[in-house]
Write a protein that holds these residues in place. Structure first.
Motif, PDB file in Angstrom:
ATOM      1  N   HIS A   1       0.864  -1.193   0.000  1.00  0.00           N
ATOM      2  CA  HIS A   1       0.000   0.000   0.000  1.00  0.00           C
ATOM      3  C   HIS A   1       0.899   1.242   0.000  1.00  0.00           C
ATOM      4  O   HIS A   1       1.438   1.616   1.060  1.00  0.00           O
TER       5      HIS A   1
ATOM      6  N   GLN B   1       0.404   4.039   2.595  1.00  0.00           N
ATOM      7  CA  GLN B   1       0.643   3.683   4.001  1.00  0.00           C
ATOM      8  C   GLN B   1       2.130   3.686   4.339  1.00  0.00           C
ATOM      9  O   GLN B   1       2.520   3.312   5.448  1.00  0.00           O
TER      10      GLN B   1
ATOM     11  N   ARG C   1     -11.173  -2.554  -2.426  1.00  0.00           N
ATOM     12  CA  ARG C   1     -10.290  -2.656  -1.242  1.00  0.00           C
ATOM     13  C   ARG C   1     -10.397  -4.029  -0.587  1.00  0.00           C
ATOM     14  O   ARG C   1      -9.406  -4.706  -0.387  1.00  0.00           O
TER      15      ARG C   1
ATOM     16  N   HIS D   1      -7.911  -8.249  -1.092  1.00  0.00           N
ATOM     17  CA  HIS D   1      -7.535  -9.027   0.093  1.00  0.00           C
ATOM     18  C   HIS D   1      -8.531 -10.169   0.250  1.00  0.00           C
ATOM     19  O   HIS D   1      -9.718  -9.979   0.034  1.00  0.00           O
TER      20      HIS D   1
ATOM     21  N   GLU E   1      -8.045 -12.950   5.331  1.00  0.00           N
ATOM     22  CA  GLU E   1      -6.872 -12.448   6.051  1.00  0.00           C
ATOM     23  C   GLU E   1      -6.988 -12.679   7.552  1.00  0.00           C
ATOM     24  O   GLU E   1      -6.068 -13.200   8.174  1.00  0.00           O
TER      25      GLU E   1
ATOM     26  N   ASP F   1       3.141  -5.905   2.087  1.00  0.00           N
ATOM     27  CA  ASP F   1       1.882  -5.366   2.626  1.00  0.00           C
ATOM     28  C   ASP F   1       2.112  -4.188   3.565  1.00  0.00           C
ATOM     29  O   ASP F   1       1.422  -4.056   4.577  1.00  0.00           O
TER      30      ASP F   1
HETATM   31  N1  GUN Z   1      -7.981  -5.149   4.234  1.00  0.00           N
HETATM   32  C1  GUN Z   1      -8.597  -4.059   3.760  1.00  0.00           C
HETATM   33  N2  GUN Z   1      -7.763  -3.007   3.698  1.00  0.00           N
HETATM   34  C2  GUN Z   1      -6.579  -3.436   4.134  1.00  0.00           C
HETATM   35  C3  GUN Z   1      -5.316  -2.812   4.306  1.00  0.00           C
HETATM   36  O1  GUN Z   1      -5.105  -1.617   4.035  1.00  0.00           O
HETATM   37  N3  GUN Z   1      -4.320  -3.602   4.782  1.00  0.00           N
HETATM   38  C4  GUN Z   1      -4.500  -4.921   5.081  1.00  0.00           C
HETATM   39  N4  GUN Z   1      -3.476  -5.630   5.531  1.00  0.00           N
HETATM   40  N5  GUN Z   1      -5.685  -5.513   4.961  1.00  0.00           N
HETATM   41  C5  GUN Z   1      -6.711  -4.792   4.483  1.00  0.00           C
END
Ligand code: GUN
Ligand code: FE
Length: 422
Positions: A69, A72, A195, A222, A225, A314
């Motif tokens: 990202h 970020q 996203r 994503h 996760e 990430d």
């Molecule tokens: N899931 C949705 N947005 C994000 C993000 O910015 N980072 C991560 N690691 N997971 C996400």
């Protein structure tokens, strides 16, 4: 800027998973940005080409970051005492909203692109923010840098703060406008980027599936996760059999749309089967999965199943943009998983993570990530003499040592598609 030359040095690369090939003080011939292969002597026909002499240094393929990202980047190493959903809601969304301001975006993205250029990464697939102008600004900077990248303007039209939320109409019209504007770039390509499922309405997802096909653009997002995220997705999408199915329902899960899915920490058998059948690339992000307490993806299993797996930083879930570090993290978390969770899945090895960081992730970009004949010539030259050592080591040990303890100061040169950036 010359794109035809020969490089000399200790060459290390993978042709197949888990096997490192070495050529001590050998030669790679690069013609118009494409490797002609690895040789122990320069073939007669190439003897007159310019020679970059890196005798005794290590030459490896450029590293691939399948998921980072960009906005970020300056958030790295902060707010790390939270789990994923809190981390997004309490930090990340607010932080990303600043990219509405182009002056701020210019400052932040200049720092980011400069760091990427100096790193061992030659290609990356990136998330920007939902803002079209700032995303284009990032792409302009990347194009100028000489790196190769996919960049996604994010789509977010639900379950996010008002200051960041798009309307479904805006999300789609801005995406189409952005995709059209990207035609001017050569090394920087658009990638459709919802996203994640909680951030996108069905209407937007459906339109994104159409845009990906109409404009022949790949996709990334994503998946599976974090446990609280997965539970939320199952509530939001009662008609999906599993998380990945919610993307698949809109044609955004591989098949004719080339797709990267980050994480896959908790993917069920059906999700894995679908990823295999539809050629979805998994972006394994071990540091991020640790930082936001998501878990440890069973990558050994995915490799054994023949899934496509690459590595990812990430950032800023991951606090380091280094893919060297991602290789180490991948090995280390696999050891903890083996020790604490499942002794049926042996730990990952350095040759395996080196493959994932090069040819594994590189496949998303085409013939990338190796020095075999026909591969686009991306290379990083490492000077390990800067970390003195009193003993003679094998090339494999020297590479492993660099993966574990080197940083950008040890990068002597860097080539992307035959262009020398460092
Ligand atoms: N899931 C949705 N947005 C994000 C993000 O910015 N980072 C991560 N690691 N997971 C996400
Ligand atoms: Fe991410």
């Amino acid at each position: 800027m010359t794109k035809s030359f020969v490089v000399k040095g200790n060459i290390l690369y993978c042709e197949e998973m888990g096997k490192i090939k070495t050529e001590p003080n050998g030669y790679i011939v690069c013609i118009d940005g494409i490797s002609k292969g690895v040789f122990s002597d320069i073939p007669e026909e190439y003897k007159d080409l310019e020679l970059y002499d890196y005798t005794d240094k290590l030459i490896i393929p450029g590293l691939i970051d399948l998921h980072i990202h960009a906005p970020q980047f300056h958030q790295r190493g902060t707010g790390m005492d939270m789990e994923l959903l809190d981390w997004l809601n309490k930090r990340t969304f607010k932080q990303e909203s600043q990219f509405e301001d182009l002056e701020f975006a210019d400052k932040a993205y200049t720092i980011f692109v400069d760091a990427m250029k100096k790193s061992a990464t030659t290609r990356a697939s990136m998330f920007a923010t939902r803002h079209r102008p700032a995303t284009l600004l990032l792409m302009e900077k990347l194009e100028e840098s000489g790196l190769f990248s996919y960049v996604g303007k994010l789509n977010m039209d639900r379950h996010c703060p008002d200051y960041l939320c798009e309307t479904p109409e805006e999300s789609v019209s801005e995406t189409i406008r952005w995709v059209k504007e990207c035609g001017k770039f050569e090394r920087t390509k658009p990638i459709i980027t919802p996203r994640f499922i909680p951030s996108c309405t069905d209407e937007t997802m459906m339109n994104l599936g159409k845009i990906a096909r109409e404009y022949n653009v790949p996709a990334q997002s994503h998946v599976s996760e974090n446990l609280s995220e997965i539970k939320w997705v199952s509530e939001l999408c009662p008609n999906s059999r599993f998380y990945g199915d919610a993307y698949n329902n809109f044609g955004l899960f591989g098949g004719d749309v080339k797709t990267i899915m980050a994480h896959c920490v908790w993917s069920c058998d059906e999700e894995l089967e679908m990823m295999k059948n539809q050629g979805v690339f998994i972006a394994h992000s071990p540091q991020s999965n640790t930082n936001v307490s998501s878990g440890i993806a069973p990558i050994r299993r995915y490799i054994d199943m023949g899934l496509k797996v690459g590595l990812a930083s990430d950032v800023a879930g991951g606090s380091s943009e280094s893919i060297m570090r991602a290789m180490v993290d991948a090995v280390q978390v696999s050891k903890l998983r083996w020790r604490l969770v499942d002794q049926a899945l042996p730990c990952l090895t350095i040759p395996e993570v080196f493959y994932m960081a090069t040819k594994g992730g590189g496949e998303f970009f085409g013939k990338v990530g190796s020095f075999e004949q026909g591969y686009e010539f991306d290379a990083v030259v490492l000077d390990d003499s800067l970390i003195p050592c009193p003993i003679e080591m094998s090339l494999e040990d020297r590479l492993e040592r660099m993966i574990y303890i080197s940083d950008d100061r040890h990068i002597k040169a860097k080539f992307v598609f035959g262009e020398k950036l460092i």
